[in-house]
Design an enzyme around this catalytic site. Structure first.
Site, PDB file in Angstrom:
ATOM      1  N   GLU A 156       0.860  -1.187   0.000  1.00 30.45           N
ATOM      2  CA  GLU A 156       0.000   0.000   0.000  1.00 30.45           C
ATOM      3  C   GLU A 156       0.895   1.234   0.000  1.00 30.45           C
ATOM      4  OE1 GLU A 156      -3.454  -0.252   2.333  1.00 30.45           O
ATOM      5  OE2 GLU A 156      -3.863   1.901   2.305  1.00 30.45           O
ATOM      6  N   ARG A 157       0.626   2.114  -0.952  1.00 24.94           N
ATOM      7  CA  ARG A 157       1.430   3.335  -1.125  1.00 24.94           C
ATOM      8  C   ARG A 157       2.899   3.004  -1.355  1.00 24.94           C
ATOM      9  NH1 ARG A 157      -3.114   5.693  -2.342  1.00 24.94           N
ATOM     10  NH2 ARG A 157      -4.553   5.809  -0.591  1.00 24.94           N
TER      11      ARG A 157
ATOM     12  N   ASN B 175      -3.282  -1.714   7.607  1.00 23.55           N
ATOM     13  CA  ASN B 175      -4.593  -2.217   7.167  1.00 23.55           C
ATOM     14  C   ASN B 175      -4.432  -3.727   7.063  1.00 23.55           C
ATOM     15  OD1 ASN B 175      -5.830   0.319   6.923  1.00 23.55           O
ATOM     16  ND2 ASN B 175      -4.979   0.605   4.879  1.00 23.55           N
TER      17      ASN B 175
ATOM     18  N   LYS C  52      -3.967  -0.175  13.866  1.00 24.12           N
ATOM     19  CA  LYS C  52      -4.800   0.896  13.304  1.00 24.12           C
ATOM     20  C   LYS C  52      -6.232   0.491  13.607  1.00 24.12           C
ATOM     21  CE  LYS C  52      -6.003   2.883   8.762  1.00 24.12           C
ATOM     22  NZ  LYS C  52      -5.554   3.040   7.351  1.00 24.12           N
TER      23      LYS C  52
ATOM     24  N   GLU D 284     -10.479   4.419   8.947  1.00 26.78           N
ATOM     25  CA  GLU D 284     -10.609   4.055   7.533  1.00 26.78           C
ATOM     26  C   GLU D 284     -11.110   2.616   7.361  1.00 26.78           C
ATOM     27  OE1 GLU D 284      -6.760   5.114   5.827  1.00 26.78           O
ATOM     28  OE2 GLU D 284      -7.418   7.184   5.608  1.00 26.78           O
TER      29      GLU D 284
ATOM     30  N   ARG E 196     -11.392  17.514  10.039  1.00 25.30           N
ATOM     31  CA  ARG E 196     -10.524  16.332  10.171  1.00 25.30           C
ATOM     32  C   ARG E 196      -9.260  16.641  10.973  1.00 25.30           C
ATOM     33  NH1 ARG E 196      -8.460  12.503   5.186  1.00 25.30           N
ATOM     34  NH2 ARG E 196      -6.578  11.761   6.205  1.00 25.30           N
TER      35      ARG E 196
ATOM     36  N   ASP F  95      -2.597  14.379   7.043  1.00 21.33           N
ATOM     37  CA  ASP F  95      -2.107  13.137   6.451  1.00 21.33           C
ATOM     38  C   ASP F  95      -0.890  13.359   5.555  1.00 21.33           C
ATOM     39  OD1 ASP F  95      -1.869  10.532   5.769  1.00 21.33           O
ATOM     40  OD2 ASP F  95      -3.723  10.386   4.618  1.00 21.33           O
TER      41      ASP F  95
ATOM     42  N   GLU G 251       5.130   9.739  13.870  1.00 20.44           N
ATOM     43  CA  GLU G 251       5.195   8.929  12.652  1.00 20.44           C
ATOM     44  C   GLU G 251       5.460   9.830  11.443  1.00 20.44           C
ATOM     45  OE1 GLU G 251       2.037   5.883  12.055  1.00 20.44           O
ATOM     46  OE2 GLU G 251       1.888   6.640  10.011  1.00 20.44           O
TER      47      GLU G 251
ATOM     48  N   GLU H 275       4.005   9.138  -0.664  1.00 18.52           N
ATOM     49  CA  GLU H 275       2.610   9.118  -1.111  1.00 18.52           C
ATOM     50  C   GLU H 275       2.170  10.472  -1.670  1.00 18.52           C
ATOM     51  OE1 GLU H 275      -0.174   7.880   1.881  1.00 18.52           O
ATOM     52  OE2 GLU H 275      -1.911   8.252   0.597  1.00 18.52           O
TER      53      GLU H 275
ATOM     54  N   GLU I  96       6.967  21.575  -2.923  1.00 13.73           N
ATOM     55  CA  GLU I  96       5.913  22.363  -2.274  1.00 13.73           C
ATOM     56  C   GLU I  96       5.473  23.521  -3.179  1.00 13.73           C
ATOM     57  OE1 GLU I  96       7.276  24.583   1.122  1.00 13.73           O
ATOM     58  OE2 GLU I  96       5.265  24.747   1.972  1.00 13.73           O
TER      59      GLU I  96
ATOM     60  N   TRP J  92     -13.998  12.743   2.544  1.00 13.62           N
ATOM     61  CA  TRP J  92     -12.703  12.524   3.206  1.00 13.62           C
ATOM     62  C   TRP J  92     -12.248  13.659   4.116  1.00 13.62           C
ATOM     63  CZ3 TRP J  92     -10.515   7.838   3.230  1.00 13.62           C
ATOM     64  CH2 TRP J  92     -10.973   6.915   2.276  1.00 13.62           C
TER      65      TRP J  92
HETATM   66  C1  GCV Z   1      -2.258   2.433   5.334  1.00 18.13           C
HETATM   67  C2  GCV Z   1      -3.481   7.432   4.302  1.00 18.13           C
HETATM   68  C3  GCV Z   1      -3.127   6.523   3.163  1.00 18.13           C
HETATM   69  C4  GCV Z   1      -3.561   5.099   3.421  1.00 18.13           C
HETATM   70  C5  GCV Z   1      -2.955   4.647   4.756  1.00 18.13           C
HETATM   71  C6  GCV Z   1      -3.418   5.600   5.842  1.00 18.13           C
HETATM   72  C7  GCV Z   1      -2.814   5.261   7.188  1.00 18.13           C
HETATM   73  O1  GCV Z   1      -4.860   7.622   4.358  1.00 18.13           O
HETATM   74  O2  GCV Z   1      -3.667   7.016   1.974  1.00 18.13           O
HETATM   75  O3  GCV Z   1      -3.128   4.301   2.366  1.00 18.13           O
HETATM   76  O4  GCV Z   1      -3.308   3.336   5.061  1.00 18.13           O
HETATM   77  O5  GCV Z   1      -3.028   6.908   5.511  1.00 18.13           O
HETATM   78  O6  GCV Z   1      -1.868   5.930   7.569  1.00 18.13           O
HETATM   79  O7  GCV Z   1      -3.305   4.369   7.849  1.00 18.13           O
END
Ligand code: GCV
Length: 674
Positions: A158-159, A201, A280, A284, A334, A363, A385, A391, A506, A536
């Protein structure tokens, strides 16, 4: 033991060991990591004609010794301190032609060895008074968002922007432990000591890593162990139901508690130095304690209780927000979510819970303020973190050296100039980052993105290091030892392209801290309104008059009130808010005059023209550098820079056109806006 064929050696090319490998070395001490140190030196000696011994009289050029060794020879005995050096620390000195690394524990010897590698010939010149090195941050951790199964939308990683996973492929372990070992070695060399090997996830297959597929995790732990890296696992909060067959995952249910205790006991039977769980929850779509009317402290403490007897920890992520928000609802913000959820729970978490907080409130955007949660929970262990995987910062197709951003985060002082900074707050604790590594031959897709991984490790060890100095280290290890041409020009080229690349990125993307404006889903390239009317929670509210999110207490969402003074006041004030965050905190007319003296609309035009031009200039610099780099690497970076230049122009044109059409204000310099 070294890098597998066809895989780039990154910052540990064999040549980086020439200075050590051509000398006489004594390695004194026992333990797995002392063996690793010995093997590293032996391999280098075999290549460069030096020698390594485990005992016996010298003469030696380099002594790497544990303070627990029975008799420390010569200079090693003389420089031995009276006080403790500390678990992972080491003492480095040079006297009478002998370079000495002393450590209390084998891990310190390993880090000391890599320090000598970084110094190269300088480690063996002149005299060096004893220097005491130890990590500022205790756990320096990488999280992999790697799936075991290929996820239908998110893929294997993922990413991930560097091919497949180094751990998993198509539902099974990849089995290339030689590659994993090479990875462990690279990580240890920049100071990483913990790794989580699967995505936060946690999908169906991955949930089984905790139970019937634990052997797959143990196999990785065996490879990371000789490099001082402990393995952690992302687990599903619903594991008792998903893999345990229980009817509930309620954290206050006795059977659930027992299930976690039993399972965790088995984990430690199999992996005695297991680090702990990453979770997590209620985020989401991931399961969590809310389903049972419990809160995050109840949830985190459940797992912490199971891990406590073994010294394990839970990294409980604070990335909790409503991703099904009604965009019409201007009161839900958010940015507020993590603080609103977690600050009231301060003091309720067990002491082996580490609340893992993204560095910004939203994010991982190229520019965000520092999350107010970091300063809001004095009675909770907090980890910050970061995101090494790019991403939102160009997806390893754009050069974007992130250390300057991280340095700013770590240098932020939540209570103002006289208070602690974020580096102080994570000092002795945890710094975590999402890895950017895959099975790509260059590890990170973009060869220059290796610098971000290296820099994360180095900043986690010493958060006050200068990003430019880190880049120098990385260049000197990665490129210079094997370079045949003009090394000064090589260094200069990389600095010109990389030093300011985050700010360049940026400039040509979303302006003044407003964030997003990316293509929904994959998050690459511009789409100004892509997220505007979605659930979102990431909006910019641009209309014909102005743009930005009003997060003030006076008229907006009140987010500024989550900061202690002075920032609660600075961010609240239109006059004092730093330009680069203006649209994060305020909705302003296009004609609003920034602290820089420019109007918002003119700033948007100017930075977008400048950013795209800087990307083009980087491309030209790189083309001129042909011949200074390995041809295959040069070609790969050239292709990527071509894409970066194209994409930066797309960003420039879409952002400028969008705001010109909204505002009707022409560019003061009459440049072409499509
Ligand atoms: C792993 C963002 C990303 C998700 C990621 C999430 C997270 O939303 O787009 O891909 O999921 O952060 O940090 O849990």
């Amino acid at each position: 033991m070294t890098t597998p064929d066809r895989v780039h050696p990154a910052w540990l090319p064999p040549e980086a060991f020439r200075a050590i490998g051509s000398r006489r070395t004594l390695v004194l001490g026992d333990g797995l990591l002392a063996e690793t140190v010995h093997d590293e030196v032996a391999q280098a000696s075999a290549r460069y004609g030096g020698s390594v011994r485990r005992a016996g009289d010298g003469p030696y050029d380099l002594v790497l010794a544990l303070t627990t060794a029975e008799a420390l020879p010569g200079v090693a005995g003389e420089v031995r301190p009276d006080s403790a050096i500390g678990d992972e620390g080491y003492l480095l000195a040079r006297r009478d032609g002998v370079t000495v690394v002393l450590a209390d524990e084998p891990a310190g010897l390993l880090y000391g060895l890599f320090h000598v590698v970084r110094l190269g010939e300088r480690a063996f010149a002149g005299e060096r008074p004893a220097e005491h090195h130890r990590p500022a941050v205790r756990r320096r951790m990488l999280d992999h968002w790697d799936n075991v199964d290929v996820h239908p939308v998110m893929g294997q990683v993922e990413r991930g922007y560097a091919g497949g996973s180094v751990f998993w492929r198509d539902g099974a372990p990849r089995g290339d432990l030689v590659r994993v070992r090479a990875y462990a070695r690279l990580l240890a060399a920049c100071g990483i000591n913990a790794i989580s090997v699967n995505n936060v996830n946690v999908h169906a297959t991955e949930a089984h890593l905790l139970t019937d597929r634990l052997g797959d995790v143990a196999a990785l732990a065996d490879v990371f162990r000789p490099y001082g890296i402990r393995v952690h696992l992302s687990v599903s909060f619903a594991s008792p139901v998903v893999v345990g067959g229980l009817p509930t995952s309620d954290p206050l249910d006795e059977d659930v508690r027992k299930w976690w205790a039993d399972v965790t006991g088995r984990v430690y039977d199999t992996i005695p130095d297991f680090g702990g769980y990453v979770v997590k929850a209620d985020s989401e779509g991931q399961p969590g304690p809310f389903a049972y009317g419990r809160d995050h402290a109840d949830g985190a403490n459940l797992l912490a209780e199971a891990l406590a007897p073994y010294g394990g920890v839970v990294h409980w992520r604070a990335f909790v927000y409503n991703h099904r928000q009604d965009w019409r609802d201007r009161s839900t913000d958010r940015a507020r979510a993590a603080y609103d959820h977690f600050a009231p729970l301060d003091g309720r978490f067990r002491d082996n819970v580490i609340l893992q907080v993204k560095h910004g409130p939203i994010d991982f955007q190229p520019r965000e303020p520092v999350s107010p949660v970091i300063a809001a929970m004095p009675a909770t262990r907090v980890a910050v973190e970061l995101q090494v995987t790019q991403e939102y910062t160009g997806q390893q197709r754009h050069v974007c050296y992130l250390a300057p951003m991280w340095r700013e985060v770590l240098g932020f002082r939540p209570w103002g100039a006289d208070g602690s900074d974020v580096a102080d707050l994570v000092g002795g604790g945890d710094l975590v980052a999402v890895s950017n590594v895959g099975d790509d031959p260059y590890w990170t897709g973009h060869p220059l993105a290796q610098a971000n991984l290296y820099a994360f490790g180095r900043l986690a060890w010493e958060p006050r290091l200068d990003p430019v100095a880190i880049l120098d280290e990385w260049i000197d290890l990665t490129f210079v030892p094997a370079a045949t041409g003009d090394t000064e020009r090589l260094r200069r080229t990389l600095h010109e392209i990389m030093d300011d690349s985050w700010r360049t990125y940026e400039r040509y993307t979303a302006p003044l801290g407003v964030g997003f404006m990316v293509r929904p889903g994959h998050h690459y390239g511009p789409d100004v309104d892509g997220y505007e009317y979605t659930p979102w929670g990431t909006y910019h509210f641009a209309d014909r008059d102005g743009v930005g999110v009003d997060r003030t207490r006076a008229t907006g969402t009140g987010f500024t009130g989550q900061y202690p003074p002075p920032w609660s006041e600075v961010y609240e004030s239109l006059a004092d808010c730093p330009d680069e965050l203006l649209l994060f905190f305020h909705h302003v007319p296009y004609g609003h005059v920034l602290r820089s003296g420019s109007t918002v609309i003119q700033h948007i035009y100017d930075t977008h023209f400048a950013g795209a031009e800087q990307a083009a200039e980087a491309g030209r610099r790189w083309e001129e550098a042909v011949g200074l780099f390995d041809p295959a690497l040069h070609a790969r970076v050239k292709d990527l820079l071509d894409e970066q230049v194209r994409c930066a122009e797309e960003w420039r044109d879409q952002i400028n056109a969008y705001f010109f059409r909204k505002s009707g204000v022409p560019d003061a310099h009459g440049r072409r806006i499509p």
